[in-house]
Design an enzyme around this catalytic site. Structure first.
Site, PDB file in Angstrom:
ATOM      1  N   LEU A  73       0.829  -1.214   0.000  1.00  0.00           N
ATOM      2  CA  LEU A  73       0.000   0.000   0.000  1.00  0.00           C
ATOM      3  C   LEU A  73       0.863   1.264   0.000  1.00  0.00           C
ATOM      4  CD1 LEU A  73      -2.939  -1.055   2.360  1.00  0.00           C
ATOM      5  CD2 LEU A  73      -2.839  -1.100  -0.145  1.00  0.00           C
ATOM      6  N   ASP A 162       9.675  -8.690   3.139  1.00  0.00           N
ATOM      7  CA  ASP A 162       9.303  -8.788   1.726  1.00  0.00           C
ATOM      8  C   ASP A 162       9.879  -7.661   0.864  1.00  0.00           C
ATOM      9  OD1 ASP A 162       7.941  -9.922  -0.535  1.00  0.00           O
ATOM     10  OD2 ASP A 162       6.671  -8.163  -0.459  1.00  0.00           O
ATOM     11  N   ASN A 315       9.296  -9.338  -9.234  1.00  0.00           N
ATOM     12  CA  ASN A 315      10.227 -10.161  -8.467  1.00  0.00           C
ATOM     13  C   ASN A 315       9.441 -11.031  -7.493  1.00  0.00           C
ATOM     14  OD1 ASN A 315      12.246 -11.265  -6.941  1.00  0.00           O
ATOM     15  ND2 ASN A 315      13.131  -9.318  -6.249  1.00  0.00           N
ATOM     16  N   ASP A 342       0.351  -9.812  -4.609  1.00  0.00           N
ATOM     17  CA  ASP A 342       1.612  -9.069  -4.581  1.00  0.00           C
ATOM     18  C   ASP A 342       1.414  -7.736  -5.323  1.00  0.00           C
ATOM     19  OD1 ASP A 342       4.182  -8.217  -4.139  1.00  0.00           O
ATOM     20  OD2 ASP A 342       5.139  -9.652  -5.496  1.00  0.00           O
ATOM     21  N   HIS A 346       3.592   1.095  -9.081  1.00  0.00           N
ATOM     22  CA  HIS A 346       4.704   2.024  -9.349  1.00  0.00           C
ATOM     23  C   HIS A 346       4.201   3.102 -10.301  1.00  0.00           C
ATOM     24  CE1 HIS A 346       7.820  -0.333  -7.400  1.00  0.00           C
ATOM     25  NE2 HIS A 346       7.437  -1.415  -8.057  1.00  0.00           N
TER      26      HIS A 346
HETATM   27 ZN   LIG Z   1       8.221 -10.125  -2.500  1.00  0.00          ZN
END
Ligand SMILES: [Zn+2]
Length: 475
Positions: A73, A162, A315, A342, A346
């Site tokens: 977020l 992460d 990724n 995930d 961006h």
């Molecule tokens: Zn990750």
């Protein structure tokens, strides 16, 4: 952005209620009162009384509110990409009532103050429930443990670095031991830095032909194997995030058979796309596109994208067709219990650069349910109840949440699905601040049509029959 419709009582009638937590799959009514599930089934309508607002959901599927336990977020510090308001609006549109936000922010969520800040802000600005994951190490630098006990006290539901991965195995062991003391789930982004180095896409035929640095499968497999060994050593459950390789699935399957406390999750892009997509749509469709549900043998207009499109950079990276098949098999046989997005927004100026320099990550909250339905249910690999379990009871179990169920007394978080609705992704028509999604122009089958959080309808699809009923009852 999406002001919730405040209502004290709501009767959902005639839908197919699928609640895997309670083994329920039947046409039934659901009655919600004071933000709780008050009744499900025969006596629900009787209990509702005349004052309750009624929604006719015939032909639709009513499930416990979906949980996405892997979402970025971007607050604090990266609100040009996303905010708690826009990210949760995207979640609501995707059918999610609860999201878990990752701690790789600026600064990282590695201390109780930042946890409190995000929880407070989410309470005021979020349209769905926001749960916070704390960092494993200070600054997500992988050198020193974060204050795990204080993070738990501040309300985090899990810890993870992460976006990064703790490389020091001894440090990871200590993190698991602390997490066990505080009964806190540990999630891990599995990436061996030395092996992966500055790889930007899957290492294989396509990385060689496109001249891009490869990110080998072994870079993930190795850390999954490490996590299995450390889970065995410490007895602490480890949840492996966004699995992308056939090797990871094999390791996980064998370990779970032995009873090791380990689990995994998969994202729609990893079980739909392959590394051929980075060579452009012309190369992808003939080579690997035939493995995509809804396109097999179809001669209709296909979505097109150029070579080196950075909306296909994430990724871990898109892998080979063999890896994609292994992820699908792992989801079908239960090795992989959880689905997640995930969601990694961006800004366009960050993504519109050479492939090497673009940040990893794509948005996913609004396309996740549709792609999962297509690739898993419409393809015949999973039943609809089994798919719903991966969005509800399974993530709730891993995070030890009292959610993911329509049991009487549970919080009234509900997702309403139209599993067959046809629509087309238009990535700029999103509630997210960012539109870095690779599925632009893709025809989809199935979606959420309404999202209910604590008894309030926080979002509904304007073109669905629900919309007409709500507008009529406003008069
Ligand atoms: Zn990750």
């Amino acid at each position: 952005m999406y002001p919730p419709r405040r209502m004290s009582s709501l009767l959902l009638t005639g839908g197919r209620v699928i609640d895997p937590a309670n083994g329920l799959d039947a046409v039934a009514d659901v009655y919600i009162e004071d933000a709780r599930i008050a009744a499900v089934g025969a006596n629900a309508a009787a209990q509702a009384g005349p004052q309750a607002r009624r929604l006719d959901l015939r032909g639709l599927v009513v499930c416990p509110g979906f949980i996405d336990l892997h979402v970025h977020l971007r607050e604090p510090g990266q609100s040009a990409k996303e905010s708690l308001a826009t990210g949760t609006a995207a979640a609501a549109r995707g059918g999610f009532t609860t999201v878990v936000c990752m701690p790789n922010t600026t600064p990282p969520i590695d201390n109780p103050g930042t946890v409190a800040l995000i929880r407070d802000k989410a309470q005021r600005e979020g349209v769905v429930n926001v749960l916070v994951a704390g960092a494993i190490t200070k600054g997500i630098a992988g050198e020193e443990l974060a204050p795990i006990g204080s993070l738990k006290q501040a309300g985090v539901v899990a810890i993870t670095d992460d976006g990064h991965c703790v490389q020091n195995n001894e440090l990871m062991r200590r993190a698991l031991e602390y997490a066990k003391m505080f009964d806190l789930p540990v999630m891990d982004h599995c990436q061996d830095y030395a092996l992966v180095s500055d790889g930007v896409m899957h290492e294989g035929f396509w990385s060689a032909s496109l001249g891009l640095r490869g990110w080998p499968s072994a870079g993930e497999d190795l850390i999954v194997a490490r996590n299995i060994l450390l889970a065995e050593l410490t007895g602490t459950h480890v949840h492996c995030q966004h699995l992308s390789t056939a090797g990871s699935v094999e390791l996980l399957r064998a370990a779970r058979k032995r009873g090791v406390p380990i689990s995994g999750e998969a994202c729609p892009h990893h079980f739909t796309l392959t590394d051929a997509a980075i060579a452009g749509s012309d190369k992808f469709w003939p080579l690997d596109g035939k493995g995509v549900q809804g396109f097999a043998g179809g001669d209709g207009a296909r979505p097109a994208w150029p070579v080196y499109d950075t909306n296909f950079k994430m990724n871990p990276p898109l892998r080979s067709a063999r890896d994609r098949e292994a992820i699908l098999e792992g989801l079908a046989d239960g090795t992989i219990e959880v689905l997640c997005s995930d969601h990694a927004p961006h800004c366009d100026y960050e993504k519109e650069v050479e492939f090497d320099y673009a940040p990893f990550g794509i948005t996913g909250l609004e396309t996740e349910v549709a792609i999962s339905l297509m690739q898993l249910v419409h393809s015949g690999r999973l039943s609809l109840p089994d798919l719903i379990a991966k969005f509800t009871v399974a993530p709730a179990r891993i995070l030890r949440l009292q959610k993911g169920t329509l049991g009487v007394g549970a919080g009234a978080d509900v997702t309403v699905l139209d599993p067959d609705a046809a629509w087309t992704v238009q990535r700029r028509k999103t509630a997210s601040k960012s539109w870095n999604n690779p599925f632009d122009g893709w025809p989809m089958k199935g979606r959420a049509v309404a999202t209910v959080v604590a008894g309030n309808i926080v979002w509904h699809e304007e073109t669905s029959p629900i919309s007409v009923q709500l507008h009529n009852s406003d008069r």
